[in-house]
Design a protein around this motif. Structure first.
Motif, mmCIF file in Angstrom:
data_model
loop_
_atom_site.group_PDB
_atom_site.id
_atom_site.type_symbol
_atom_site.label_atom_id
_atom_site.label_comp_id
_atom_site.label_asym_id
_atom_site.label_seq_id
_atom_site.Cartn_x
_atom_site.Cartn_y
_atom_site.Cartn_z
ATOM 1 N N TRP A 255 0.860 -1.183 0.000
ATOM 2 C CA TRP A 255 0.000 0.000 0.000
ATOM 3 C C TRP A 255 0.892 1.227 0.000
ATOM 4 C CZ3 TRP A 255 -5.129 -0.461 -0.708
ATOM 5 C CH2 TRP A 255 -5.722 -1.704 -0.446
ATOM 6 N N THR A 256 0.586 2.183 -0.857
ATOM 7 C CA THR A 256 1.414 3.371 -0.996
ATOM 8 C C THR A 256 0.547 4.620 -0.961
ATOM 9 O OG1 THR A 256 1.271 3.445 -3.411
ATOM 10 C CG2 THR A 256 3.000 2.060 -2.464
ATOM 11 N N ASP A 257 1.202 5.767 -0.901
ATOM 12 C CA ASP A 257 0.494 7.041 -1.018
ATOM 13 C C ASP A 257 0.300 7.383 -2.487
ATOM 14 O OD1 ASP A 257 0.441 7.434 1.754
ATOM 15 O OD2 ASP A 257 2.434 8.346 1.751
ATOM 16 N N VAL A 258 -0.790 8.057 -2.789
ATOM 17 C CA VAL A 258 -1.022 8.508 -4.154
ATOM 18 C C VAL A 258 -0.115 9.679 -4.479
ATOM 19 C CG1 VAL A 258 -3.407 7.715 -4.257
ATOM 20 C CG2 VAL A 258 -2.902 10.002 -3.359
ATOM 21 N N ALA A 259 0.150 9.868 -5.771
ATOM 22 C CA ALA A 259 0.786 11.099 -6.246
ATOM 23 C C ALA A 259 -0.329 12.130 -6.445
ATOM 24 C CB ALA A 259 1.517 10.851 -7.555
ATOM 25 N N THR A 260 -0.047 13.394 -6.163
ATOM 26 C CA THR A 260 -1.124 14.382 -6.190
ATOM 27 C C THR A 260 -0.684 15.705 -6.804
ATOM 28 O OG1 THR A 260 -0.581 15.213 -3.980
ATOM 29 C CG2 THR A 260 -2.206 13.438 -4.120
ATOM 30 N N THR A 261 -1.670 16.403 -7.359
ATOM 31 C CA THR A 261 -1.524 17.794 -7.724
ATOM 32 C C THR A 261 -2.894 18.441 -7.640
ATOM 33 O OG1 THR A 261 -0.520 19.323 -9.317
ATOM 34 C CG2 THR A 261 -1.945 17.618 -10.214
ATOM 35 N N ASN A 262 -2.922 19.753 -7.745
ATOM 36 C CA ASN A 262 -4.182 20.484 -7.811
ATOM 37 C C ASN A 262 -4.256 21.152 -9.169
ATOM 38 O OD1 ASN A 262 -5.853 23.173 -7.472
ATOM 39 N ND2 ASN A 262 -6.543 21.765 -5.864
ATOM 40 N N TYR A 263 -5.340 20.888 -9.911
ATOM 41 C CA TYR A 263 -5.508 21.426 -11.247
ATOM 42 C C TYR A 263 -6.766 22.270 -11.296
ATOM 43 C CZ TYR A 263 -5.995 21.531 -16.362
ATOM 44 O OH TYR A 263 -6.119 21.933 -17.669
ATOM 45 N N HIS A 264 -6.594 23.572 -11.395
ATOM 46 C CA HIS A 264 -7.723 24.512 -11.459
ATOM 47 C C HIS A 264 -8.709 24.285 -10.307
ATOM 48 C CE1 HIS A 264 -6.196 25.986 -15.168
ATOM 49 N NE2 HIS A 264 -6.628 24.995 -15.935
ATOM 50 N N GLY A 265 -8.196 23.981 -9.113
ATOM 51 C CA GLY A 265 -9.050 23.803 -7.952
ATOM 52 C C GLY A 265 -9.494 22.381 -7.691
ATOM 53 N N VAL B 210 -6.182 16.171 -7.943
ATOM 54 C CA VAL B 210 -6.025 15.006 -8.804
ATOM 55 C C VAL B 210 -5.032 14.048 -8.161
ATOM 56 C CG1 VAL B 210 -5.364 14.178 -11.094
ATOM 57 C CG2 VAL B 210 -6.530 16.389 -10.852
ATOM 58 N N ALA B 211 -5.460 12.814 -7.915
ATOM 59 C CA ALA B 211 -4.613 11.780 -7.341
ATOM 60 C C ALA B 211 -4.351 10.709 -8.389
ATOM 61 C CB ALA B 211 -5.272 11.159 -6.111
ATOM 62 N N THR B 212 -3.109 10.274 -8.493
ATOM 63 C CA THR B 212 -2.737 9.249 -9.468
ATOM 64 C C THR B 212 -1.809 8.239 -8.804
ATOM 65 O OG1 THR B 212 -0.851 10.547 -10.248
ATOM 66 C CG2 THR B 212 -2.946 10.850 -11.412
ATOM 67 N N LEU B 213 -1.439 7.209 -9.561
ATOM 68 C CA LEU B 213 -0.540 6.185 -9.039
ATOM 69 C C LEU B 213 0.901 6.681 -9.047
ATOM 70 C CD1 LEU B 213 -2.020 3.101 -10.909
ATOM 71 C CD2 LEU B 213 -2.291 3.637 -8.481
#
Length: 624
Positions: free
Chosen positions: A313-323, A326-329
């Motif tokens: 189990w891992t943490d998601v990769a994240t960013t914020n796009y126009h509010g 977004v979480a990804t693998l």
């Protein structure tokens, strides 16, 4: 879902069998009037034109599916109905995902199976938290760079991407399968059912058979997957595995659409898993059969490699796009490149086109597509340079996914001319998989991606258990300087991708899109369709897409899009080609929409789900 062997003894099933027998015997030689457009001569109906929708975007293939209690979206209707049945019987989204994936292993076996990889992003509503599961394969303990070099496989400077120097298939590309561990693990941690319930639909279809659907029939072709001469790389993949022919073909030939296929050996494996859980795969007779097949072909898989396997189990990769969050693998999966691509678009479009946005440019403007492609090139440049197993190499995600970094690369793009990522080389970026999304009445949601990598994986089938070993190890590099260089116990660069979007802390949508290196760039495109352009989740799939191959620097566009903007993009310097929908991936997504009047007391999840499924595949979205 079939009623199963026990139910077949009931009166209704006997009556149905009797009626089928009467019809068959009363009409000897009767055939269906349906003809495929692949037939020769081409049937007249294939010259027809499509009809129009009655409302909305007239090119949308079908409406969104909307439901309050639960939704499943995948690439095959029988698998979708298996997941829906689990939800109706009180199971949750996690149970439904496992049941759907298991049926897909029966009905779409070229793309997925128990001897493959699995990643998933799971949203647990009670905790308001995302979890990322990495159940991808690890290289066998004997799989070293020196061994590959001694076998005749060397780094290829013309391919500076993942897979450089590796054979495309055969036993040397097989890593320890992670899917069964992942199925079992996700049920143990978050499910309400066990393999006893979730695997039964797949067992029924494997034993009783199912009619093969159209797109799946066109993909049902075995690779040449055996390497008879390990010391000669030209000997790779020149033979078709006889065990594969016996398992996957009918009378020695690829099955056609409408033919019924059965896999009783896979049903036997699933019954073992019902009795023993994942131990039934990684230990005992199944593990011995895998090792025996590997050893016979010159592979290095050992019983210890299988018995010691564990995902994480891992943490998601994240960013914020126009509010939107977004979480990804994360690595070794490639989806974090979606985050970087979105960051670049958010930071750079105002610089590349002052006063404009992607929405104001719109998808009929060549510059809109130019910006998306150039952002993809930048993100994939970093992906190919850094992505690797984080247990073996440091991937600087904090820097690569930061807004300042995105702003720093804007100047690398000419708003009017195509760039060249690096020296043009040769590489195959294909591959396919399955993706699915599920959601339940408690608000749990799952974005799931399960794969054999290439069609029928390595091409190597384990006799007696109806499974094909995946070939994910084909994405290791044989460049000794690469962070992705092959090593025992290491996970290779992985194209599998899944995403999840939240807004203001609340879940918004799952997003998954299959297809080799198409996945991360495709997810970015459909997210732009939704988050920038305002498309619904079905229209976001139906809109035309591009696929850019990084190493050869070739831009492929679906034919309507090519006709619209291809000439202008070619004039800007893009090496652009027209393609059909077979190479731009298959998408499945579910969106949560809160009730419009939040002041009124609401029941259940306080809203409803809407879902979309890609018309380029055979699947559907369904709910209740």
């Amino acid at each position: 879902m079939p009623e199963g062997p026990r139910a077949a003894r009931g009166g209704l099933s006997l009556l149905a069998l009797l009626l089928a027998f009467v019809v068959h015997t009363a009409m000897p030689g009767a055939q269906s009037p349906v003809q495929s457009c692949d037939a020769k001569p081409t049937p007249s109906w294939c010259n027809a034109v499509p009809g129009d929708r009655a409302e909305g975007w007239l090119s949308q293939r079908r409406s969104e599916v909307m439901a309050r209690n639960g939704v499943v979206a995948s690439s095959q209707p029988l698998a979708v109905q298996a997941g829906i049945d689990v939800l109706r019987r009180g199971g949750n989204a996690i149970d439904a995902a496992v049941a759907t994936a298991a049926v897909l292993s029966v009905v779409e076996p070229m793309n997925v199976g128990p001897a493959g990889d699995l990643f998933a992003i799971v949203y647990i509503a009670a905790e308001k938290k995302l979890y990322a599961l990495n159940a991808s394969g690890k290289a066998p303990s004997g799989q070293t760079l020196a061994r590959m070099n001694a076998a005749g496989y060397k780094w290829n400077p013309a391919n500076w991407g993942p897979g450089s120097g590796m054979p495309p298939g055969g036993i040397l590309t097989v890593t320890v399968p992670g899917a069964v561990w992942g199925w079992d693990e996700v049920l143990r941690r978050f499910g309400t059912m066990t393999f006893t319930e979730t695997l039964q639909p797949a067992i029924d279809y494997a034993e009783q058979g199912f009619p093969i659907s159209e797109r799946i029939a066109s993909d049902w072709r075995l690779p040449r997957g055996l390497s008879p001469t390990l010391g000669d790389p030209r000997g790779c993949c020149t033979q078709v595995d006889p065990d594969s022919i016996a398992t996957w073909y009918i009378d020695g030939k690829p099955p056609a659409a409408g033919q019924v296929h059965r896999n009783p050996d896979l049903a036997k494996l699933f019954r073992i898993l019902q009795q023993r859980g994942r131990a039934g795969f990684y230990e005992g007779d199944v593990a011995s059969a895998i090792v025996a097949k590997s050893t016979a072909l010159g592979g290095t898989m050992t019983s210890s490699d299988l018995a010691s396997y564990a995902g994480q189990w891992t943490d998601v990769a994240t960013t914020n796009y126009h509010g939107y969050d977004v979480a990804t693998l994360p690595p070794p999966a490639q989806t974090w490149a979606t985050d970087e691509m979105l960051n670049i678009l958010e930071s750079c479009v105002p610089e590349w086109a002052p006063g404009q946005t992607l929405a104001s440019l719109g998808p009929s403007n060549p510059r809109y597509w130019h910006f998306l492609v150039e952002a993809k090139k930048l993100a994939y440049g970093d992906l190919y340079a850094y992505n690797a197993d984080p247990d073996f190499a440091k991937v600087p995600l904090d820097r690569l996914l930061s807004k300042p970094y995105a702003a720093s690369v804007c100047s690398r793009v000419d708003p009017e001319r195509a760039s060249r990522p690096a020296a043009v080389g040769r590489a195959d970026s294909s591959g396919d998989t399955i993706v699915l999304s599920t959601a339940d009445r408690s608000g749990n949601m799952v974005a799931w991606v399960n794969s054999l990598f290439d069609s029928f994986g390595s091409g190597v089938t384990v006799p007696g258990y109806g499974i094909t070993l995946h070939n994910r190890g084909a994405l290791f590099s044989l460049d000794p300087k690469s962070p992705n260089v092959i090593a025992p116990g290491k996970r290779p660069f992985n194209t599998l991708s899944a995403g999840f979007v939240r807004q203001g802390g609340r879940p918004l949508m799952t997003v998954t899109l299959m297809g080799g290196d198409m996945q991360a760039q495709g997810i970015a495109q459909v997210l732009v369709n939704v988050l920038d352009l305002g498309a619904n989740v079905q229209a976001a799939s139906d809109m035309a897409r591009f696929r850019h191959a990084q190493v050869p620097n070739v831009l492929s566009m679906e034919s309507p899009l090519f006709r619209l903007v291809g000439a202008r993009l070619k004039a800007m310097g893009h090496d652009v080609r027209s393609v059909d929908g077979s190479i731009v991936g298959g998408y499945q997504a579910i969106m949560f929409t809160p009730d419009a009047d939040a002041a009124k007391p609401s029941q259940g999840i306080g809203g409803f789900y809407r879902a979309g499924s890609d018309h380029r595949k055979d699947g559907q979205a369904a709910g209740f």
